[in-house]
Design an enzyme around this catalytic site. Sequence first.
Site, PDB file in Angstrom:
ATOM      1  N   CYS A  50       0.853  -1.189   0.000  1.00 15.57           N
ATOM      2  CA  CYS A  50       0.000   0.000   0.000  1.00 15.57           C
ATOM      3  C   CYS A  50       0.889   1.239   0.000  1.00 15.57           C
ATOM      4  CB  CYS A  50      -0.891   0.023   1.240  1.00 15.57           C
ATOM      5  SG  CYS A  50      -2.065  -1.338   1.316  1.00 15.57           S
ATOM      6  N   ALA A  51       0.482   2.265  -0.720  1.00 14.21           N
ATOM      7  CA  ALA A  51       1.241   3.507  -0.750  1.00 14.21           C
ATOM      8  C   ALA A  51       1.150   4.212   0.604  1.00 14.21           C
ATOM      9  CB  ALA A  51       0.722   4.422  -1.849  1.00 14.21           C
TER      10      ALA A  51
END
Length: 135
Positions: A50-51
């Site tokens: 996930c960013a």
Amino acid sequence: MAQPAFEEIVEDFEFLEDWEDRYRHVIDLGKAMAPLDDALKVPANKVEGCASQVWLYPTTQDGRFRFDGDSDAMIVRGLIAVLKSLYNDLPAGQVRSVDAQAELGRLGLQDHLSAQRSNGLRAMIGRIREVSAAE
């Protein structure tokens, strides 16, 4: 068959025609969600891929799967709330049989999330499936 809480979100999305209103609704779902206790924001609960910073904390009680989660990004908190509505309270053995992509497709999310957010959403779904199998 999706959970009643998820069906409510689907109905809300049908009522909200403008994607910006839908986006705000997802953010509002995240704001309404209780924050994850800081003691649970540990590497074992962190979702890779996930960013944003994302933590999911799964539990099984009386054979029912549940998870709580949190993120440092408001839209991701909202996506966690959507996933909670899809998965929470399912019998643990049924979690892996949920076709999350198809269910989320009913919301049209894939058409409006960045590639990074879409990858993060897939990572969260993968983590939920993985931990539910271990519960």
